[in-house]
Scaffold this active site. Structure first.
Site, PDB file in Angstrom:
ATOM      1  N   ARG A 102       8.048  77.006  24.870  1.00 47.42           N
ATOM      2  CA  ARG A 102       8.377  76.005  23.838  1.00 47.42           C
ATOM      3  C   ARG A 102       7.641  74.731  24.207  1.00 47.42           C
ATOM      4  O   ARG A 102       7.884  74.160  25.278  1.00 47.42           O
ATOM      5  CB  ARG A 102       9.887  75.759  23.784  1.00 47.42           C
ATOM      6  CG  ARG A 102      10.219  74.478  23.024  1.00 47.42           C
ATOM      7  CD  ARG A 102      11.673  74.343  22.708  1.00 47.42           C
ATOM      8  NE  ARG A 102      12.066  75.286  21.667  1.00 47.42           N
ATOM      9  CZ  ARG A 102      13.215  75.207  20.988  1.00 47.42           C
ATOM     10  NH1 ARG A 102      14.064  74.237  21.245  1.00 47.42           N
ATOM     11  NH2 ARG A 102      13.508  76.095  20.069  1.00 47.42           N
ATOM     12  N   HIS A 129       7.727  78.169  14.318  1.00 45.76           N
ATOM     13  CA  HIS A 129       8.918  78.645  15.038  1.00 45.76           C
ATOM     14  C   HIS A 129       9.184  80.091  14.596  1.00 45.76           C
ATOM     15  O   HIS A 129      10.160  80.377  13.908  1.00 45.76           O
ATOM     16  CB  HIS A 129      10.105  77.725  14.722  1.00 45.76           C
ATOM     17  CG  HIS A 129      11.245  77.834  15.693  1.00 45.76           C
ATOM     18  ND1 HIS A 129      11.243  78.693  16.779  1.00 45.76           N
ATOM     19  CD2 HIS A 129      12.447  77.187  15.741  1.00 45.76           C
ATOM     20  CE1 HIS A 129      12.383  78.571  17.441  1.00 45.76           C
ATOM     21  NE2 HIS A 129      13.125  77.664  16.844  1.00 45.76           N
ATOM     22  N   GLN A 132      12.666  81.940  15.214  1.00 46.66           N
ATOM     23  CA  GLN A 132      13.746  81.495  14.331  1.00 46.66           C
ATOM     24  C   GLN A 132      13.656  82.195  12.985  1.00 46.66           C
ATOM     25  O   GLN A 132      14.660  82.672  12.448  1.00 46.66           O
ATOM     26  CB  GLN A 132      13.651  79.975  14.145  1.00 46.66           C
ATOM     27  CG  GLN A 132      14.687  79.397  13.195  1.00 46.66           C
ATOM     28  CD  GLN A 132      16.095  79.455  13.759  1.00 46.66           C
ATOM     29  OE1 GLN A 132      16.343  78.981  14.849  1.00 46.66           O
ATOM     30  NE2 GLN A 132      17.034  80.043  13.018  1.00 46.66           N
ATOM     31  N   ASP A 219      16.387  71.562   7.630  1.00 46.29           N
ATOM     32  CA  ASP A 219      16.168  71.289   9.053  1.00 46.29           C
ATOM     33  C   ASP A 219      16.148  69.765   9.219  1.00 46.29           C
ATOM     34  O   ASP A 219      16.050  69.027   8.223  1.00 46.29           O
ATOM     35  CB  ASP A 219      14.822  71.922   9.486  1.00 46.29           C
ATOM     36  CG  ASP A 219      14.504  71.718  10.960  1.00 46.29           C
ATOM     37  OD1 ASP A 219      15.442  71.456  11.747  1.00 46.29           O
ATOM     38  OD2 ASP A 219      13.320  71.833  11.340  1.00 46.29           O
ATOM     39  N   CYS A 259      18.459  76.018  10.929  1.00 46.89           N
ATOM     40  CA  CYS A 259      18.105  76.542  12.262  1.00 46.89           C
ATOM     41  C   CYS A 259      18.957  75.918  13.357  1.00 46.89           C
ATOM     42  O   CYS A 259      19.088  76.497  14.427  1.00 46.89           O
ATOM     43  CB  CYS A 259      16.625  76.319  12.524  1.00 46.89           C
ATOM     44  SG  CYS A 259      16.122  74.597  12.351  1.00 46.89           S
ATOM     45  N   ARG A 287      19.527  85.072  16.494  1.00 50.51           N
ATOM     46  CA  ARG A 287      18.435  84.728  17.414  1.00 50.51           C
ATOM     47  C   ARG A 287      18.432  85.720  18.572  1.00 50.51           C
ATOM     48  O   ARG A 287      17.373  86.178  19.009  1.00 50.51           O
ATOM     49  CB  ARG A 287      18.621  83.299  17.963  1.00 50.51           C
ATOM     50  CG  ARG A 287      18.477  82.185  16.951  1.00 50.51           C
ATOM     51  CD  ARG A 287      17.070  82.076  16.405  1.00 50.51           C
ATOM     52  NE  ARG A 287      16.068  81.885  17.444  1.00 50.51           N
ATOM     53  CZ  ARG A 287      15.759  80.720  18.020  1.00 50.51           C
ATOM     54  NH1 ARG A 287      16.358  79.614  17.613  1.00 50.51           N
ATOM     55  NH2 ARG A 287      14.835  80.634  18.971  1.00 50.51           N
TER      56      ARG A 287
HETATM   57  N1  NVA Z   1      12.028  71.113  13.476  1.00 48.76           N
HETATM   58  C1  NVA Z   1      12.920  71.133  14.606  1.00 48.76           C
HETATM   59  C2  NVA Z   1      13.430  72.513  14.841  1.00 48.76           C
HETATM   60  C3  NVA Z   1      14.427  72.635  15.961  1.00 48.76           C
HETATM   61  C4  NVA Z   1      14.868  74.044  16.181  1.00 48.76           C
HETATM   62  C5  NVA Z   1      12.204  70.583  15.820  1.00 48.76           C
HETATM   63  O1  NVA Z   1      11.033  70.941  16.031  1.00 48.76           O
HETATM   64  O2  NVA Z   1      12.784  69.796  16.555  1.00 48.76           O
HETATM   65  N1   CP Z   2      17.056  76.615  16.443  1.00 50.75           N
HETATM   66  C1   CP Z   2      16.636  76.425  17.692  1.00 50.75           C
HETATM   67  O1   CP Z   2      15.512  76.796  18.073  1.00 50.75           O
HETATM   68  O2   CP Z   2      17.564  75.874  18.499  1.00 50.75           O
HETATM   69  P1   CP Z   2      17.323  75.280  19.961  1.00 50.75           P
HETATM   70  O3   CP Z   2      16.429  74.079  19.807  1.00 50.75           O
HETATM   71  O4   CP Z   2      18.690  74.942  20.462  1.00 50.75           O
HETATM   72  O5   CP Z   2      16.652  76.331  20.812  1.00 50.75           O
END
Ligand code: NVA
Ligand code: CP
Length: 300
Positions: A102, A129, A132, A219, A259, A287
């Site tokens: 990540r 993502h 997800q 989101d 998400c 997930r």
């Molecule tokens: N768009 C959000 C998704 C988190 C799961 C982010 O990148 O922070």
């Molecule tokens: N939706 C998601 O990816 O959650 P986290 O940021 O908690 O991993």
């Protein structure tokens, strides 16, 4: 399947195979059956950003599949002090059987795959993502009994989630609408691809986008890494909230997905979130199952 870097790398058939396996693993887990398919294998999990769901579901998933997972905060490994991705990839490939990462740049994920020799899974970048959205598709199919022909509307920022929703949902034959302010549209190339390969709409008109949707998705307005833009974004996105009025344009039996984490009172009201909590927390649960399917497909 060698890696999961982004959904555009997968065919419709590969996506459906992952969903079918995810359903099977979910059912077996509920029956108390676990298969040690990844016995003796180790997944490294590199995190440059925070996580609850991704971290816990990957670690638990590896354990349930008979393997083990190692949390590698980029702050604590040499990557965070500037060791290049090309060296990190070659070193970790000598110890591990797979890496979930990540981070910010999609190119870092692609480079890990390019220089390493083990499967790489994208656990979120600024661009995509994919894990997800595979869980999202599993959840939609569970609740609606099908995917093809359904309409999904994403309300909010044209971010990583919007990009992956467009690709994943168009691939499985859904119609996709995005409601976002003009300056916050999804990736240009993804939108072009979507218009050429399916039914796609991107508009600043929320009523038009949500009209007759089977699934309404939202989101956060400010993603990880955009914290200093939060105030500016609160103004830009103030009309892009999934509230009772937004839902009045969707089908009566429309489901709502998020998400998570959610910011109640911003992109979604507490009322809508709680009315659809069953769907949203099934989505979070999935997930685990969808990622176990991804782990099996890439690492077994
Ligand atoms: N768009 C959000 C998704 C988190 C799961 C982010 O990148 O922070
Ligand atoms: N939706 C998601 O990816 O959650 P986290 O940021 O908690 O991993």
């Amino acid at each position: 399947m060698k890696h999961l870097l982004k959904l555009s790398d997968l065919s419709k058939e590969e996506i459906i195979e992952i969903l079918d396996l995810a359903d099977k693993l979910k059912k077996e887990r509920k029956e108390g059956i676990d298969h040690p398919i990844l016995k003796g294998k180790t997944l490294g999990m590199i995190f440059t950003k925070s996580s609850t769901r991704t971290r816990v579901s990957f670690e638990t998933g590896m354990y349930q599949l008979g393997g083990t997972a190692m949390f590698l905060s980029s702050r604590d490994i040499q990557l965070g002090r500037g060791e290049p991705i090309c060296d990190t990839a070659r070193v970790l490939s000598r110890y591990l059987d797979g890496i979930m990462i990540r981070t910010f740049d999609q190119s870092d994920v692609e480079d890990l795959a390019k220089y390493g020799s083990i499967p790489i899974i994208n656990g979120l970048t600024d661009y995509a993502h994919p894990c997800q959205v595979l869980a999202d598709l599993q959840t939609i199919r569970e609740h609606k009994g099908k995917l093809e022909g359904l309409k999904i509307c994403f309300v909010g920022d044209g971010n990583n989630m919007a990009n992956s929703i467009i690709v994943g949902c168009i691939k499985v034959g859904m119609s996709v609408a995005i409601a976002c302010p003009d300056n916050y549209k999804p990736d240009v190339d993804i939108m072009k691809w979507a218009s050429e390969n399916g039914e796609f709409l991107c508009t600043s008109n929320i009523a038009e986008a949500v009209k007759d949707a089977d699934v309404v998705y939202t989101d956060v307005w400010a993603s990880m890494g955009q914290e200093d833009e939060a105030e500016k974004r609160k103004i830009a996105f103030k009309d892009y909230c999934v509230n009772a009025n937004t839902m009045s344009y969707a089908k009566n039996d429309a489901m709502v997905l998020h998400c998570l984490p959610a910011h109640r009172g911003e992109e979604i009201t507490a009322e809508v979130l709680e009315a659809h909590a069953n769907e949203i927390f099934d989505e979070a649960e999935n997930r685990l199952h969808a990622q176990k399917a991804i782990l099996v497909k890439t690492m077994a």
